[in-house]
Design a protein around this motif. Structure first.
Motif, PDB file in Angstrom:
ATOM      1  N   PRO A 182       0.838  -1.207   0.000  1.00  0.00           N
ATOM      2  CA  PRO A 182       0.000   0.000   0.000  1.00  0.00           C
ATOM      3  C   PRO A 182       0.870   1.253   0.000  1.00  0.00           C
ATOM      4  N   SER A 183       0.365   2.319  -0.618  1.00  0.00           N
ATOM      5  CA  SER A 183       1.085   3.595  -0.594  1.00  0.00           C
ATOM      6  C   SER A 183       0.982   4.201   0.798  1.00  0.00           C
ATOM      7  N   ALA A 233       9.368  23.651   1.193  1.00  0.00           N
ATOM      8  CA  ALA A 233       9.617  22.493   2.063  1.00  0.00           C
ATOM      9  C   ALA A 233       8.284  21.907   2.546  1.00  0.00           C
ATOM     10  N   VAL A 234       7.649  21.115   1.665  1.00  0.00           N
ATOM     11  CA  VAL A 234       6.388  20.473   2.011  1.00  0.00           C
ATOM     12  C   VAL A 234       6.572  18.973   1.850  1.00  0.00           C
ATOM     13  N   ASP A 235       6.162  18.226   2.858  1.00  0.00           N
ATOM     14  CA  ASP A 235       6.288  16.775   2.856  1.00  0.00           C
ATOM     15  C   ASP A 235       5.518  16.184   1.661  1.00  0.00           C
ATOM     16  N   PRO A 236       6.159  15.364   0.841  1.00  0.00           N
ATOM     17  CA  PRO A 236       5.476  14.760  -0.322  1.00  0.00           C
ATOM     18  C   PRO A 236       4.210  13.990   0.056  1.00  0.00           C
ATOM     19  N   GLU A 237       4.182  13.447   1.261  1.00  0.00           N
ATOM     20  CA  GLU A 237       3.000  12.716   1.719  1.00  0.00           C
ATOM     21  C   GLU A 237       1.794  13.656   1.847  1.00  0.00           C
ATOM     22  N   ARG A 238       2.036  14.880   2.304  1.00  0.00           N
ATOM     23  CA  ARG A 238       0.949  15.871   2.410  1.00  0.00           C
ATOM     24  C   ARG A 238       0.438  16.263   1.029  1.00  0.00           C
ATOM     25  N   ILE A 239       1.353  16.354   0.067  1.00  0.00           N
ATOM     26  CA  ILE A 239       0.962  16.689  -1.304  1.00  0.00           C
ATOM     27  C   ILE A 239       0.103  15.565  -1.878  1.00  0.00           C
ATOM     28  N   GLU A 240       0.525  14.333  -1.674  1.00  0.00           N
ATOM     29  CA  GLU A 240      -0.226  13.172  -2.166  1.00  0.00           C
ATOM     30  C   GLU A 240      -1.617  13.124  -1.531  1.00  0.00           C
ATOM     31  N   ARG A 241      -1.697  13.420  -0.234  1.00  0.00           N
ATOM     32  CA  ARG A 241      -3.008  13.446   0.440  1.00  0.00           C
ATOM     33  C   ARG A 241      -3.908  14.526  -0.155  1.00  0.00           C
ATOM     34  N   LEU A 242      -3.335  15.679  -0.483  1.00  0.00           N
ATOM     35  CA  LEU A 242      -4.115  16.755  -1.084  1.00  0.00           C
ATOM     36  C   LEU A 242      -4.660  16.324  -2.446  1.00  0.00           C
ATOM     37  N   ASP A 280      -2.987  13.266 -13.029  1.00  0.00           N
ATOM     38  CA  ASP A 280      -1.582  13.643 -13.199  1.00  0.00           C
ATOM     39  C   ASP A 280      -1.433  15.137 -13.482  1.00  0.00           C
ATOM     40  N   LYS A 281      -2.355  15.698 -14.235  1.00  0.00           N
ATOM     41  CA  LYS A 281      -2.311  17.135 -14.506  1.00  0.00           C
ATOM     42  C   LYS A 281      -2.538  17.926 -13.212  1.00  0.00           C
ATOM     43  N   LEU A 282      -3.467  17.453 -12.391  1.00  0.00           N
ATOM     44  CA  LEU A 282      -3.704  18.073 -11.083  1.00  0.00           C
ATOM     45  C   LEU A 282      -2.431  18.011 -10.243  1.00  0.00           C
ATOM     46  N   GLN A 283      -1.785  16.847 -10.217  1.00  0.00           N
ATOM     47  CA  GLN A 283      -0.542  16.655  -9.466  1.00  0.00           C
ATOM     48  C   GLN A 283       0.542  17.619  -9.957  1.00  0.00           C
ATOM     49  N   ARG A 284       0.694  17.736 -11.267  1.00  0.00           N
ATOM     50  CA  ARG A 284       1.724  18.624 -11.837  1.00  0.00           C
ATOM     51  C   ARG A 284       1.481  20.083 -11.466  1.00  0.00           C
ATOM     52  N   SER A 285       0.238  20.533 -11.536  1.00  0.00           N
ATOM     53  CA  SER A 285      -0.033  21.941 -11.229  1.00  0.00           C
ATOM     54  C   SER A 285       0.210  22.243  -9.757  1.00  0.00           C
ATOM     55  N   ILE A 286      -0.086  21.296  -8.885  1.00  0.00           N
ATOM     56  CA  ILE A 286       0.195  21.480  -7.458  1.00  0.00           C
ATOM     57  C   ILE A 286       1.703  21.447  -7.220  1.00  0.00           C
ATOM     58  N   ASP A 287       2.410  20.551  -7.909  1.00  0.00           N
ATOM     59  CA  ASP A 287       3.872  20.492  -7.782  1.00  0.00           C
ATOM     60  C   ASP A 287       4.526  21.808  -8.210  1.00  0.00           C
ATOM     61  N   VAL A 288       4.020  22.410  -9.278  1.00  0.00           N
ATOM     62  CA  VAL A 288       4.578  23.682  -9.745  1.00  0.00           C
ATOM     63  C   VAL A 288       4.376  24.761  -8.675  1.00  0.00           C
ATOM     64  N   ALA A 289       3.198  24.814  -8.095  1.00  0.00           N
ATOM     65  CA  ALA A 289       2.928  25.815  -7.055  1.00  0.00           C
ATOM     66  C   ALA A 289       3.810  25.603  -5.835  1.00  0.00           C
ATOM     67  N   ASP A 345      -0.543   6.801   1.997  1.00  0.00           N
ATOM     68  CA  ASP A 345      -1.861   7.207   2.477  1.00  0.00           C
ATOM     69  C   ASP A 345      -2.897   6.089   2.396  1.00  0.00           C
ATOM     70  N   GLY A 346      -2.502   4.923   1.892  1.00  0.00           N
ATOM     71  CA  GLY A 346      -3.403   3.785   1.824  1.00  0.00           C
ATOM     72  C   GLY A 346      -4.434   3.878   0.709  1.00  0.00           C
ATOM     73  N   ALA A 347      -4.356   4.902  -0.130  1.00  0.00           N
ATOM     74  CA  ALA A 347      -5.339   5.090  -1.194  1.00  0.00           C
ATOM     75  C   ALA A 347      -4.914   4.432  -2.499  1.00  0.00           C
ATOM     76  N   ALA A 348      -3.737   3.823  -2.510  1.00  0.00           N
ATOM     77  CA  ALA A 348      -3.242   3.200  -3.741  1.00  0.00           C
ATOM     78  C   ALA A 348      -2.350   2.017  -3.390  1.00  0.00           C
ATOM     79  N   ILE A 349      -2.133   1.166  -4.379  1.00  0.00           N
ATOM     80  CA  ILE A 349      -1.185   0.061  -4.247  1.00  0.00           C
ATOM     81  C   ILE A 349       0.040   0.438  -5.074  1.00  0.00           C
ATOM     82  N   ARG A 350       1.195   0.380  -4.446  1.00  0.00           N
ATOM     83  CA  ARG A 350       2.457   0.694  -5.109  1.00  0.00           C
ATOM     84  C   ARG A 350       3.076  -0.616  -5.563  1.00  0.00           C
ATOM     85  N   ARG A 351       3.348  -0.719  -6.857  1.00  0.00           N
ATOM     86  CA  ARG A 351       3.933  -1.942  -7.404  1.00  0.00           C
ATOM     87  C   ARG A 351       5.284  -1.635  -8.019  1.00  0.00           C
ATOM     88  N   ARG A 352       6.289  -2.394  -7.617  1.00  0.00           N
ATOM     89  CA  ARG A 352       7.634  -2.281  -8.188  1.00  0.00           C
ATOM     90  C   ARG A 352       7.719  -3.334  -9.276  1.00  0.00           C
TER      91      ARG A 352
END
Length: 177
Positions: free
Chosen positions: A18-19, A78-87, A64-73, A21-28
């Motif tokens: 699980p990722s 210094a924001v924890d990537p986990e908080r960004i993923e939760r958003l 992914d577009k939503l993720q990119r626009s938030i990443d640009v902002a 935040d538990g909202a996804a499965i991470r596969r390697r």
């Protein structure tokens, strides 16, 4: 899953969990053809959401577009990537569970602005300046006035008030003629 390096269609899952935040499965994954390794995420999609753009055009919602626009902002913040993923996950879930087949781009922009305001004022202002198409400094001043405390620091420090000198009493100061 197709290999992003060589295009091979037979990749193998080496690790699955699980990722954060538990909202996804991470596969390697690994490709047996080129030995390339990569990560994929499997998420629940409640329904297809269509975004109604300002131009009237309808496009499928793109996480992914939503993720990119938030990443640009949030770039260089210094924001924890986990908080960004939760958003991003929270906004996506909100849109999918709203029950509406179409959502306006303005509604998505407002959700992003509300989320970014909680992550940092700089990211909020960056996103708003593009989203609201700022054209002059006054636009920034108006937005800054709406931030948490509602006060706006002046761009230039005001001149200190100078008290008038007392009237000459007839005595002369030492050192002056």
């Amino acid at each position: 899953m197709r290999c992003p390096y060589c295009g091979g269609s037979e990749t193998q899952v080496k690790d699955s969990r699980p990722s954060e935040d538990g909202a996804a499965i991470r596969r390697r994954r690994v490709c047996p053809d080129c030995a390339g390794r990569f990560t994929t995420f499997e998420r629940v999609q409640l329904r297809e959401v269509v975004v109604l753009k300002r131009s009237g055009k309808r496009v499928p919602f793109d996480r992914d577009k939503l993720q990119r626009s938030i990443d640009v902002a949030l770039r260089k913040r210094a924001v924890d990537p986990e908080r960004i993923e939760r958003l991003v996950s929270g906004i996506t879930r909100q849109l999918e569970s709203a029950g509406e087949p179409e959502v306006t781009s303005e509604a998505i922009g407002e959700l992003v602005m509300a989320g970014l305001k909680g992550l940092g004022d700089v990211a909020y202002v960056r996103f708003a300046s593009v989203y609201k198409n700022f054209r002059e400094a006054k636009d920034f001043e108006d937005l800054l006035g709406t931030l948490s405390d509602g006060t706006l620091m002046p761009a230039v420090a005001p001149e200190p008030e100078v008290e008038p000198e007392p009237e000459a009493s007839g005595r002369r100061r030492a050192g002056r003629s």
